[in-house]
Design an enzyme around this catalytic site. Structure first.
Site, PDB file in Angstrom:
ATOM      1  N   GLU A 146       4.847   7.061   2.433  1.00 41.66           N
ATOM      2  CA  GLU A 146       5.654   5.848   2.577  1.00 41.66           C
ATOM      3  C   GLU A 146       5.034   4.740   1.744  1.00 41.66           C
ATOM      4  O   GLU A 146       3.884   4.832   1.306  1.00 41.66           O
ATOM      5  CB  GLU A 146       5.747   5.414   4.043  1.00 41.66           C
ATOM      6  CG  GLU A 146       4.413   5.016   4.632  1.00 41.66           C
ATOM      7  CD  GLU A 146       4.510   4.081   5.835  1.00 41.66           C
ATOM      8  OE1 GLU A 146       5.566   3.485   6.079  1.00 41.66           O
ATOM      9  OE2 GLU A 146       3.488   3.925   6.521  1.00 41.66           O
ATOM     10  N   LYS A 152      12.198  10.348  10.691  1.00 40.83           N
ATOM     11  CA  LYS A 152      11.584   9.021  10.808  1.00 40.83           C
ATOM     12  C   LYS A 152      12.609   7.926  11.090  1.00 40.83           C
ATOM     13  O   LYS A 152      13.624   7.842  10.403  1.00 40.83           O
ATOM     14  CB  LYS A 152      10.880   8.652   9.491  1.00 40.83           C
ATOM     15  CG  LYS A 152       9.790   9.599   9.077  1.00 40.83           C
ATOM     16  CD  LYS A 152       9.053   9.033   7.874  1.00 40.83           C
ATOM     17  CE  LYS A 152       7.934   9.938   7.440  1.00 40.83           C
ATOM     18  NZ  LYS A 152       7.115   9.299   6.387  1.00 40.83           N
ATOM     19  N   ASN A 188       4.153   0.836   2.096  1.00 40.41           N
ATOM     20  CA  ASN A 188       4.035  -0.268   3.054  1.00 40.41           C
ATOM     21  C   ASN A 188       4.111  -1.595   2.330  1.00 40.41           C
ATOM     22  O   ASN A 188       3.251  -1.897   1.493  1.00 40.41           O
ATOM     23  CB  ASN A 188       2.691  -0.182   3.787  1.00 40.41           C
ATOM     24  CG  ASN A 188       2.549   1.119   4.556  1.00 40.41           C
ATOM     25  OD1 ASN A 188       3.106   1.269   5.636  1.00 40.41           O
ATOM     26  ND2 ASN A 188       1.824   2.067   3.980  1.00 40.41           N
ATOM     27  N   LYS A 233      12.060   2.931   5.433  1.00 40.82           N
ATOM     28  CA  LYS A 233      12.169   4.367   5.138  1.00 40.82           C
ATOM     29  C   LYS A 233      13.541   4.708   4.564  1.00 40.82           C
ATOM     30  O   LYS A 233      13.666   5.588   3.717  1.00 40.82           O
ATOM     31  CB  LYS A 233      11.912   5.186   6.405  1.00 40.82           C
ATOM     32  CG  LYS A 233      10.433   5.505   6.604  1.00 40.82           C
ATOM     33  CD  LYS A 233       9.751   4.648   7.573  1.00 40.82           C
ATOM     34  CE  LYS A 233       8.288   4.961   7.724  1.00 40.82           C
ATOM     35  NZ  LYS A 233       7.540   3.837   8.304  1.00 40.82           N
ATOM     36  N   ARG A 285       0.854  -1.188   0.000  1.00 43.63           N
ATOM     37  CA  ARG A 285       0.000   0.000   0.000  1.00 43.63           C
ATOM     38  C   ARG A 285       0.886   1.233   0.000  1.00 43.63           C
ATOM     39  O   ARG A 285       1.675   1.427   0.921  1.00 43.63           O
ATOM     40  CB  ARG A 285      -0.917   0.035   1.219  1.00 43.63           C
ATOM     41  CG  ARG A 285      -2.064   1.072   1.075  1.00 43.63           C
ATOM     42  CD  ARG A 285      -2.847   1.248   2.369  1.00 43.63           C
ATOM     43  NE  ARG A 285      -2.085   1.979   3.332  1.00 43.63           N
ATOM     44  CZ  ARG A 285      -2.058   1.712   4.641  1.00 43.63           C
ATOM     45  NH1 ARG A 285      -2.767   0.730   5.143  1.00 43.63           N
ATOM     46  NH2 ARG A 285      -1.313   2.445   5.468  1.00 43.63           N
ATOM     47  N   GLU A 321       7.542   0.789  11.608  1.00 41.41           N
ATOM     48  CA  GLU A 321       6.214   0.814  10.999  1.00 41.41           C
ATOM     49  C   GLU A 321       5.174   0.831  12.097  1.00 41.41           C
ATOM     50  O   GLU A 321       5.464   0.472  13.225  1.00 41.41           O
ATOM     51  CB  GLU A 321       5.996  -0.453  10.150  1.00 41.41           C
ATOM     52  CG  GLU A 321       7.019  -0.687   9.074  1.00 41.41           C
ATOM     53  CD  GLU A 321       6.961   0.360   7.987  1.00 41.41           C
ATOM     54  OE1 GLU A 321       5.853   0.843   7.700  1.00 41.41           O
ATOM     55  OE2 GLU A 321       8.023   0.722   7.462  1.00 41.41           O
ATOM     56  N   GLY A 322       3.964   1.209  11.738  1.00 41.51           N
ATOM     57  CA  GLY A 322       2.848   1.017  12.654  1.00 41.51           C
ATOM     58  C   GLY A 322       2.379   2.276  13.354  1.00 41.51           C
ATOM     59  O   GLY A 322       1.454   2.237  14.158  1.00 41.51           O
ATOM     60  N   SER A 326      -2.683  -2.586   6.413  1.00 44.48           N
ATOM     61  CA  SER A 326      -3.978  -2.989   6.973  1.00 44.48           C
ATOM     62  C   SER A 326      -5.117  -2.096   6.502  1.00 44.48           C
ATOM     63  O   SER A 326      -4.918  -1.177   5.720  1.00 44.48           O
ATOM     64  CB  SER A 326      -3.885  -2.995   8.495  1.00 44.48           C
ATOM     65  OG  SER A 326      -3.561  -1.708   8.943  1.00 44.48           O
ATOM     66  N   ARG A 354      -7.693   7.980   4.873  1.00 43.90           N
ATOM     67  CA  ARG A 354      -7.703   8.262   6.309  1.00 43.90           C
ATOM     68  C   ARG A 354      -7.802   9.765   6.491  1.00 43.90           C
ATOM     69  O   ARG A 354      -7.101  10.528   5.849  1.00 43.90           O
ATOM     70  CB  ARG A 354      -6.427   7.744   6.973  1.00 43.90           C
ATOM     71  CG  ARG A 354      -6.469   6.232   7.188  1.00 43.90           C
ATOM     72  CD  ARG A 354      -5.137   5.704   7.666  1.00 43.90           C
ATOM     73  NE  ARG A 354      -4.122   5.842   6.646  1.00 43.90           N
ATOM     74  CZ  ARG A 354      -2.838   5.522   6.823  1.00 43.90           C
ATOM     75  NH1 ARG A 354      -2.424   5.082   7.985  1.00 43.90           N
ATOM     76  NH2 ARG A 354      -1.982   5.658   5.837  1.00 43.90           N
TER      77      ARG A 354
HETATM   78  P1  ADP Z   1       4.420   4.484   9.805  1.00 45.22           P
HETATM   79  O1  ADP Z   1       5.243   3.455   9.161  1.00 45.22           O
HETATM   80  O2  ADP Z   1       4.591   4.547  11.270  1.00 45.22           O
HETATM   81  O3  ADP Z   1       2.997   4.427   9.368  1.00 45.22           O
HETATM   82  P2  ADP Z   1       4.558   6.957   8.266  1.00 45.22           P
HETATM   83  O4  ADP Z   1       5.699   7.340   7.433  1.00 45.22           O
HETATM   84  O5  ADP Z   1       3.338   6.511   7.545  1.00 45.22           O
HETATM   85  O6  ADP Z   1       5.060   5.860   9.290  1.00 45.22           O
HETATM   86  O7  ADP Z   1       4.191   8.164   9.223  1.00 45.22           O
HETATM   87  C1  ADP Z   1       3.090   8.116  10.121  1.00 45.22           C
HETATM   88  C2  ADP Z   1       2.150   9.274   9.862  1.00 45.22           C
HETATM   89  O8  ADP Z   1       2.825  10.515   9.968  1.00 45.22           O
HETATM   90  C3  ADP Z   1       1.536   9.277   8.468  1.00 45.22           C
HETATM   91  O9  ADP Z   1       0.387   8.469   8.440  1.00 45.22           O
HETATM   92  C4  ADP Z   1       1.237  10.753   8.246  1.00 45.22           C
HETATM   93  O10 ADP Z   1       0.029  11.117   8.866  1.00 45.22           O
HETATM   94  C5  ADP Z   1       2.359  11.426   8.993  1.00 45.22           C
HETATM   95  N1  ADP Z   1       3.470  11.719   8.065  1.00 45.22           N
HETATM   96  C6  ADP Z   1       4.513  10.915   7.763  1.00 45.22           C
HETATM   97  N2  ADP Z   1       5.334  11.483   6.886  1.00 45.22           N
HETATM   98  C7  ADP Z   1       4.840  12.693   6.615  1.00 45.22           C
HETATM   99  C8  ADP Z   1       5.249  13.784   5.780  1.00 45.22           C
HETATM  100  N3  ADP Z   1       6.371  13.719   5.064  1.00 45.22           N
HETATM  101  N4  ADP Z   1       4.474  14.884   5.749  1.00 45.22           N
HETATM  102  C9  ADP Z   1       3.342  14.973   6.497  1.00 45.22           C
HETATM  103  N5  ADP Z   1       2.905  13.980   7.290  1.00 45.22           N
HETATM  104  C10 ADP Z   1       3.628  12.851   7.368  1.00 45.22           C
HETATM  105 MG    MG Z   2       2.170   4.871   7.564  1.00 50.30          MG
END
Ligand code: ADP
Ligand code: MG
Length: 475
Positions: free
Chosen positions: A144, A367, A146, A309, A128, A371-372, A151, A451
């Site tokens: 990102e 970051k 996944n 990442k 995803r 994940e999660g 999920s 979301r």
């Molecule tokens: P995870 O693997 O924990 O899901 P993400 O990279 O998806 O990590 O980051 C978690 C959340 O943080 C995302 O669902 C989003 O809401 C926010 N986020 C992550 N990266 C960005 C970004 N570059 N700009 C704005 N919001 C972000």
């Molecule tokens: Mg995420």
């Protein structure tokens, strides 16, 4: 007149609390009865409706179409990265040197490989890719990718049905149904697993779903299990990694046997977080056993690592994604990349961008290789981290441009209560892939996820309590 039919929800709901109350009651009832649910927060014995948006979220159709169209290329990219041992090791070695979790995954990747790759060359990807639409331009930028345990596909498909019901029954004069795209993720996820199982040449097959202990999101997973049984007559067994270590056996041909079954496909909905490795050796040994078997894994440890990442950041370096995909496709993929920087060096480029991030922390996010949800570093914490972490500590993290999506008014429902406010969207596109490094058996988009969260919320997880499940209204 046609234009007015696309009114955003608050235009409909403003000054009409009676309608909002009716829709809220309807939505919670429909959701509960049709399985848009999660297990309760503590005992996991009762269920509650999942957090949901009351009405669909407006998303520009051209942006939506472009995210759908790019999905097969991201699938292929993941597959190619996963098979490139040199790239995986070169890219992740610095993060692995300061992050035990990444180090363990990389060890399993290297230990489980023979000279020409893993025991089972066929991989199943149920990926995803998550995006936010840059507010100023509407351009989708990838948050990102996944590759493990992506999920909410099933619940998301049901939310689309919920919104279609609410609108057809109560709001048909305000919306055009064709602007609510179908979401067939339950069928798409299950039939991809069934297609992979068909490629496994044994009788008496089963699918194993790797689960964490005490899973809150079990209903989203069970919908796949029931679809696999009802449509494909494939039994799915839910097991933890520790249980795999204890009870699954490899025969002399490295086939994985569990109870009376040959394990055809292993679908991970756990294993992406250190909390899933509580008994340490047991779970890691379970993961190694799976990666040494002939079972088709979703994901293989190579796919898992391709979703790190650090890999996402490395791909953004000049020529990198093009090296995997060629110039034309590389360019198409690159159009979805936000600004990304590694932190493992102390050169001029790195120190300059770190100084910029410290000066305006709200334009960046740091970051880790996790994940999660709930793991990223924001705002003041980001400033502190970048000012004080050593180069070695930093190398397990990446720095990313903060995407600033536009906002809209919405009503979100959580635990039976509604709350209105300015909101932002994150859009995920599910895509299935089956390939063996030579031949491609499946590569297609299979569903989507929207979301919605209140503006000003940093993280975006649904289980972690930040965001609500929604569906797109194409505008
Ligand atoms: P995870 O693997 O924990 O899901 P993400 O990279 O998806 O990590 O980051 C978690 C959340 O943080 C995302 O669902 C989003 O809401 C926010 N986020 C992550 N990266 C960005 C970004 N570059 N700009 C704005 N919001 C972000
Ligand atoms: Mg995420």
């Amino acid at each position: 007149m046609a234009e007015e039919k696309n009114n955003a929800p608050p235009d409909i709901l403003t000054n009409d609390k009676t309608l909002e109350q009716l829709l809220t009651t309807e939505a919670i009832s429909w959701a509960t009865i049709h399985g848009v649910i999660m297990m309760d927060d503590t005992e996991r014995t009762t269920t509650i409706h999942a957090p949901i948006g009351l009405l669909p979220a407006p998303i520009p159709k051209t942006s939506f179409d472009s995210m759908v169209a790019i999905a097969p290329l991201f699938n292929l990219l993941v597959d190619r990265i996963s098979r490139d041992a040199k790239f995986i090791n070169d890219t992740l070695s610095s993060a692995a040197s300061s992050d035990e979790f990444t180090k363990n995954l990389l060890n399993i990747y290297n230990t489980a490989r023979n000279e020409d790759g893993p025991t089972q060359p066929i991989c199943l990807g149920l990926n995803r890719s998550d995006y936010m639409l840059q507010g100023s331009t509407g351009v989708p930028l990838q948050v990102e990718l996944n590759t493990i345990a992506a999920s909410f596909g099933c619940l998301s498909a049901r939310v689309t049905q919920l919104h279609k019901y609410l609108i057809a029954r109560h709001l048909s004069e305000h919306y055009k149904m064709e602007n609510l795209p179908d979401n067939n993720a339950i069928v798409g996820l299950s039939s991809a697993i069934a297609t992979a199982a068909k490629l496994y040449n044994k009788t008496n097959k089963c699918i194993v779903m790797i689960i964490p202990e005490n899973e809150r999101n079990a209903p989203d997973q069970r919908l796949i299990e029931y679809e696999l049984w009802e449509t494909h007559r494939l039994p799915m067994l839910r097991r933890t990694l520790a249980e795999i270590n204890e009870n699954a056996k490899l025969d002399s041909d490295k086939n994985l046997l569990l109870e009376e079954y040959n394990v055809a496909v292993v679908y991970f909905r756990a294993g992406y977080s250190p909390v899933h490795y509580k008994e340490e050796r047991k779970e890691w040994d379970g993961l190694l056993k799976l990666n040494q078997s002939t079972s088709i894994l979703c994901p293989s440890v190579g796919y898992h690592l391709a979703g790190c990442k650090k890999v996402q950041q490395a791909l953004s370096a000049e020529g990198c994604v093009e090296g995997f995909m060629g110039d034309d496709d590389g360019k198409k993929l690159r159009a979805f990349f936000a600004g990304l920087w590694g932190l493992e060096k102390n050169d001029e480029l790195t120190t300059t961008v770190i100084a910029k991030a410290i000066a305006s922390p709200d334009d960046y996010v740091v970051k880790p290789q996790r994940e999660g949800g709930g793991n990223n570093v924001w705002g003041e914490d980001l400033k502190k981290f970048l000012s004080s972490a050593s180069v070695k500590e930093r190398s397990a993290y990446i720095l990313m441009e903060r995407i600033k999506p536009g906002n809209f008014d919405a009503v979100l429902l959580r635990e039976g209560k509604s709350k209105a406010g300015k909101c932002e969207n994150e859009i995920g596109i599910y895509a299935a892939y089956i390939g063996d490094g030579q031949k491609e058996y499946l590569n297609q988009q299979i569903g989507h996820l929207v979301r919605t969260k209140f503006e000003g919320t940093d993280e975006g997880g649904v289980c972690s309590g930040f965001a609500c499940l929604n569906s797109p209204l194409l505008v």
